[in-house]
Design a protein around this motif. Structure first.
Motif, PDB file in Angstrom:
ATOM      1  N   THR A 206       0.825  -1.200   0.000  1.00 11.37           N
ATOM      2  CA  THR A 206       0.000   0.000   0.000  1.00 11.37           C
ATOM      3  C   THR A 206       0.860   1.252   0.000  1.00 11.37           C
ATOM      4  OG1 THR A 206      -1.671  -1.219   1.213  1.00 11.37           O
ATOM      5  CG2 THR A 206      -1.876   1.165   1.219  1.00 11.37           C
ATOM      6  N   ILE A 209       2.068   2.337  -3.368  1.00 11.40           N
ATOM      7  CA  ILE A 209       1.082   3.130  -4.115  1.00 11.40           C
ATOM      8  C   ILE A 209       1.134   4.598  -3.682  1.00 11.40           C
ATOM      9  CG2 ILE A 209      -1.359   3.441  -4.664  1.00 11.40           C
ATOM     10  CD1 ILE A 209      -1.758   0.508  -3.919  1.00 11.40           C
ATOM     11  N   PHE A 210       1.023   4.838  -2.359  1.00 17.01           N
ATOM     12  CA  PHE A 210       1.013   6.218  -1.855  1.00 17.01           C
ATOM     13  C   PHE A 210       2.255   6.967  -2.298  1.00 17.01           C
ATOM     14  CE2 PHE A 210      -1.375   4.726   2.158  1.00 17.01           C
ATOM     15  CZ  PHE A 210      -2.566   4.815   1.485  1.00 17.01           C
ATOM     16  N   GLN A 213       2.654   7.513  -6.167  1.00 14.75           N
ATOM     17  CA  GLN A 213       1.685   8.464  -6.680  1.00 14.75           C
ATOM     18  C   GLN A 213       1.999   9.887  -6.221  1.00 14.75           C
ATOM     19  OE1 GLN A 213      -1.983   7.344  -4.977  1.00 14.75           O
ATOM     20  NE2 GLN A 213      -2.571   9.483  -4.767  1.00 14.75           N
ATOM     21  N   MET A 259      -2.212   9.889 -15.402  1.00 13.89           N
ATOM     22  CA  MET A 259      -2.798   8.939 -14.464  1.00 13.89           C
ATOM     23  C   MET A 259      -2.375   7.503 -14.738  1.00 13.89           C
ATOM     24  SD  MET A 259      -6.675  10.178 -13.722  1.00 13.89           S
ATOM     25  CE  MET A 259      -7.026   8.871 -12.542  1.00 13.89           C
ATOM     26  N   PRO A 262       0.592   5.723 -12.251  1.00 18.43           N
ATOM     27  CA  PRO A 262       0.115   5.355 -10.921  1.00 18.43           C
ATOM     28  C   PRO A 262      -0.937   4.249 -10.946  1.00 18.43           C
ATOM     29  CG  PRO A 262       0.101   7.736 -11.161  1.00 18.43           C
ATOM     30  CD  PRO A 262       0.410   7.166 -12.506  1.00 18.43           C
ATOM     31  N   ILE A 263      -1.780   4.238 -11.995  1.00 15.13           N
ATOM     32  CA  ILE A 263      -2.798   3.178 -12.059  1.00 15.13           C
ATOM     33  C   ILE A 263      -2.139   1.823 -12.282  1.00 15.13           C
ATOM     34  CG2 ILE A 263      -4.684   2.260 -13.492  1.00 15.13           C
ATOM     35  CD1 ILE A 263      -5.871   5.011 -13.576  1.00 15.13           C
ATOM     36  N   PHE A 266      -0.779   0.786  -9.084  1.00 19.92           N
ATOM     37  CA  PHE A 266      -1.897   0.422  -8.214  1.00 19.92           C
ATOM     38  C   PHE A 266      -2.371  -0.992  -8.511  1.00 19.92           C
ATOM     39  CE2 PHE A 266      -6.329  -0.028  -7.202  1.00 19.92           C
ATOM     40  CZ  PHE A 266      -6.439   0.560  -5.956  1.00 19.92           C
ATOM     41  N   VAL A 267      -2.575  -1.293  -9.803  1.00 15.75           N
ATOM     42  CA  VAL A 267      -3.128  -2.601 -10.174  1.00 15.75           C
ATOM     43  C   VAL A 267      -2.159  -3.714  -9.756  1.00 15.75           C
ATOM     44  CG1 VAL A 267      -3.752  -4.058 -12.130  1.00 15.75           C
ATOM     45  CG2 VAL A 267      -4.584  -1.704 -12.014  1.00 15.75           C
ATOM     46  N   GLN A 270      -2.001  -3.673  -5.672  1.00 17.71           N
ATOM     47  CA  GLN A 270      -3.254  -3.950  -4.989  1.00 17.71           C
ATOM     48  C   GLN A 270      -3.701  -5.392  -5.187  1.00 17.71           C
ATOM     49  OE1 GLN A 270      -4.289  -1.811  -2.930  1.00 17.71           O
ATOM     50  NE2 GLN A 270      -6.129  -2.836  -2.250  1.00 17.71           N
ATOM     51  N   SER A 271      -3.443  -5.945  -6.392  1.00 20.41           N
ATOM     52  CA  SER A 271      -3.848  -7.341  -6.573  1.00 20.41           C
ATOM     53  C   SER A 271      -3.020  -8.232  -5.644  1.00 20.41           C
ATOM     54  CB  SER A 271      -3.698  -7.760  -8.028  1.00 20.41           C
ATOM     55  OG  SER A 271      -2.389  -7.513  -8.461  1.00 20.41           O
ATOM     56  N   VAL A 273      -1.927  -7.164  -2.580  1.00 23.06           N
ATOM     57  CA  VAL A 273      -2.456  -6.946  -1.228  1.00 23.06           C
ATOM     58  C   VAL A 273      -3.587  -7.923  -0.986  1.00 23.06           C
ATOM     59  CG1 VAL A 273      -3.777  -5.360   0.224  1.00 23.06           C
ATOM     60  CG2 VAL A 273      -1.858  -4.502  -1.099  1.00 23.06           C
ATOM     61  N   ILE A 274      -4.432  -8.077  -2.007  1.00 26.16           N
ATOM     62  CA  ILE A 274      -5.622  -8.896  -1.836  1.00 26.16           C
ATOM     63  C   ILE A 274      -5.279 -10.388  -1.879  1.00 26.16           C
ATOM     64  CG2 ILE A 274      -7.765  -9.476  -3.079  1.00 26.16           C
ATOM     65  CD1 ILE A 274      -8.070  -6.361  -3.361  1.00 26.16           C
TER      66      ILE A 274
END
Lengths: 284, 308
Positions: A206, A209-210, A213, A259, A262-263, A266-267, A270-271, A273-274
């Protein structure tokens, strides 16, 4: 893993959740969809009356104009892309490492000054950045870092957000796990990198990402005046902010382009993290 | 290593402070890289700003000592500051709590979805925060002429007969800024909650079911929330910083300065004095007052959550 935990879940509740999320999700998504649509509109459709939400004749004209504009710059456009990627990637990695190293003792050790250090880091999150810009500029000027990569690379390494985030997650690791490692003869460094970091994987994913970005979106305009060290947001702002209304589509195109990195980050993160089921085996 | 084991059992006393420092030298070494950069680029600038708040400083001449004069002027002689405080309090105590609970509720609801959909919905809700400037698109939606998407739609439906100045009319502008601020606010706290929910030991839910937990609400209240206190506190601090610090969105949407200062916040007031009027000392005094207000709020929330 794949099968969802069905404990204490009713189908009616699942349906309600889905409806609520779909409703609010569209409120969140529509303005961004509109931004993308604006970027795809040819000039005559931007000024059509009455204005339409959707585009009738999508075109990449705006992106074309943007690249045309960037073709006439003093240094090649790829230099700005390189600067942005280089600064964002190096600072992000550095920040995650620095913040994790500092967060571990603050989360799990007792030593003189611990509370003091932790409190100033958290409190610094609450000081308005607008007024610290001038003193920060003076620090950079005194250390001779103006107009160099250092002015872009160094300050983000110690953003307070990262340390606070890592410290909060590390404080949840059961002490017994760390005690066990200590008894096995692991040093503080070994414990940090081999036990703590894998356990707080959702936290540093996480944080990536922060960090990425916020560094990516920084213009650094106050510190960099020479072309070869400028970054993408700076140059795109210079090109599109000529307050020329005919550039509305081009401005939307540059927002959309900015954008994308960063996207992507993120992808990817984040995938993960989950996917992770962190320290589910660790018990106090 | 041997030292560690020997002293670990000795209870902490005030007189062996130096021994404590020496015993924990590894901790200080780990803190060193971060803290040196942090001191240089955050601690020194913040202290300098607080120091400047007691001076007159126009960025050209050296600062002149003024004592408490900036603070006296701020509280007794600045009417616009009162508007700024009123608007900031709206953001701090209305928008802030709403978006905090929205972050929590949406993170929790999204966590109930199957993994693929979960990743997608996280992106949808977080996407407005990804770009620093994406909210500018609202200017096109709320534009005051007939080309604005909201105006033209309402006129097409016959609700309005002429365009409304959504962003410059003091009757409406704060309401729309609040909507856009809420739209933007599922940021750091939201992602931290998502990550926090992923970190909860799944076996606790099984144990809870045996102990008599019957539905997902009880699960949330008795297991989920107590186990993510550190994330809840982190989220609260991020929300305080965001909602007390609302500025660029006001300036971008309502214009700067806004009509009759109707959309002025404390931070746009700081921006006005620091960047437009070159009164850095006065701007620093405002920032220092805001800083104190945020720390007090943070401490109250810390007491409520019983954590730090």
């Amino acid at each position: 893993m794949g099968k969802k935990n069905k404990l204490n879940r009713s189908t009616a509740g699942d349906v309600c959740i889905f409806i609520v999320l779909a409703l609010f999700g569209s409120f969140m998504a529509l303005p961004l969809v509109y931004a993308i649509v604006q970027a795809l509109k040819p000039l005559e459709e931007i000024f059509i009356f009455p204005p339409r939400f959707f585009v009738r004749r999508p075109t990449l004209e705006n992106f074309g104009t943007l690249f045309q504009l960037t073709g006439n710059l003093w240094v090649p456009f790829s230099r700005y892309v390189f600067n942005s990627l280089f600064v964002s990637v190096v600072s992000t990695i550095g920040h995650v490492i620095f913040a994790s190293m500092a967060a571990y003792p603050l989360a799990k050790y007792n030593f003189p000054g611990k509370n003091f250090i932790f409190n100033i880091v958290v409190m610094s999150l609450l000081f308005t950045p607008e007024v610290t810009e001038i003193p920060r500029y003076m620090v950079l000027a005194k250390t001779g870092m103006i107009n160099s990569y250092w002015a872009l690379l160094l300050p983000p390494l110690a953003m307070p957000l990262g340390l606070y985030l890592m410290r909060q997650f590390m404080s949840q690791i059961p002490d017994s796990v760390l005690e066990a490692a200590k008894i096995d003869g692991a040093s503080i460094h070994q414990t940090l990198w081999r036990i703590v970091m894998p356990a707080v994987k959702p936290a540093w994913l996480t944080l990536i990402i922060f960090a990425f970005q916020s560094i990516w979106n920084r213009t650094g305009m106050a510190y960099i005046y020479v072309e070869q060290y400028k970054v993408l947001p700076t140059i795109l702002r210079q090109l599109t902010q000529s307050s020329n209304i005919a550039r509305a589509g081009v401005a939307a195109a540059s927002t959309v382009l900015l954008m994308i990195p960063p996207i992507i980050i993120f992808v990817i993160t984040q995938s993960n993290v989950i996917e992770t089921m962190s320290y589910s085996g660790m018990k106090d | 290593m041997k030292e560690n084991v020997n002293y670990a059992t000795i209870p902490k006393k005030k007189n062996n402070w130096w021994k404590e420092v020496k015993r924990n030298k590894d901790c200080y070494l780990l803190l060193l890289p971060y803290m040196s950069v942090f001191t240089l680029f955050t601690v020194i600038p913040v202290l300098a700003s607080i120091g400047l708040s007691f001076t007159y400083f126009n960025l050209l001449e050296p600062p002149q000592w003024r004592g408490w004069l900036n603070y006296i002027r701020l509280f007794l002689d600045d009417d616009v500051f009162l508007i700024a405080v009123k608007n900031t309090l709206v953001f701090a105590f209305v928008t802030g709590p709403i978006s905090y609970f929205a972050c929590l509720i949406f993170a929790w609801l999204i966590n109930e979805l199957p993994p693929k959909l979960r990743a997608f919905m996280t992106l949808v809700f977080y996407a407005p925060s990804i770009s620093g400037s994406a909210f500018v698109i609202w200017k096109y939606i709320l534009s005051g002429d007939m080309y604005g998407l909201l105006n033209s739609t309402l006129m097409k439906w016959g609700i309005l007969t002429e365009p409304v100045q959504w962003l410059t009319n003091p009757l409406y502008n704060m309401k729309f800024i609040i909507v856009v601020q809420l739209w933007l606010s599922l940021g750091a706290s939201f992602l931290a909650f998502i990550a926090g929910l992923q970190s909860i030991d799944k076996s606790m839910y099984e144990a809870g079911a045996i102990d008599g937990i019957r539905n997902r609400w009880q699960e949330l209240w008795f297991i989920t929330l107590p186990s993510m206190k550190p994330q809840l506190m982190f989220g609260a601090v991020m929300q305080i910083a965001a909602s007390f610090g609302v500025s660029s969105i006001c300036m971008e949407l309502a214009g700067f300065p806004s009509t009759n200062y109707s959309a002025r916040t404390v931070v746009t007031h700081i921006y006005d004095f620091g960047t437009v009027r070159y009164e850095m000392g006065y701007a620093s005094a405002i920032a220092t007052v805001l800083f104190v207000a945020m720390i007090i709020t943070r401490n109250i929330i810390g007491k409520l959550l019983k954590t730090d």
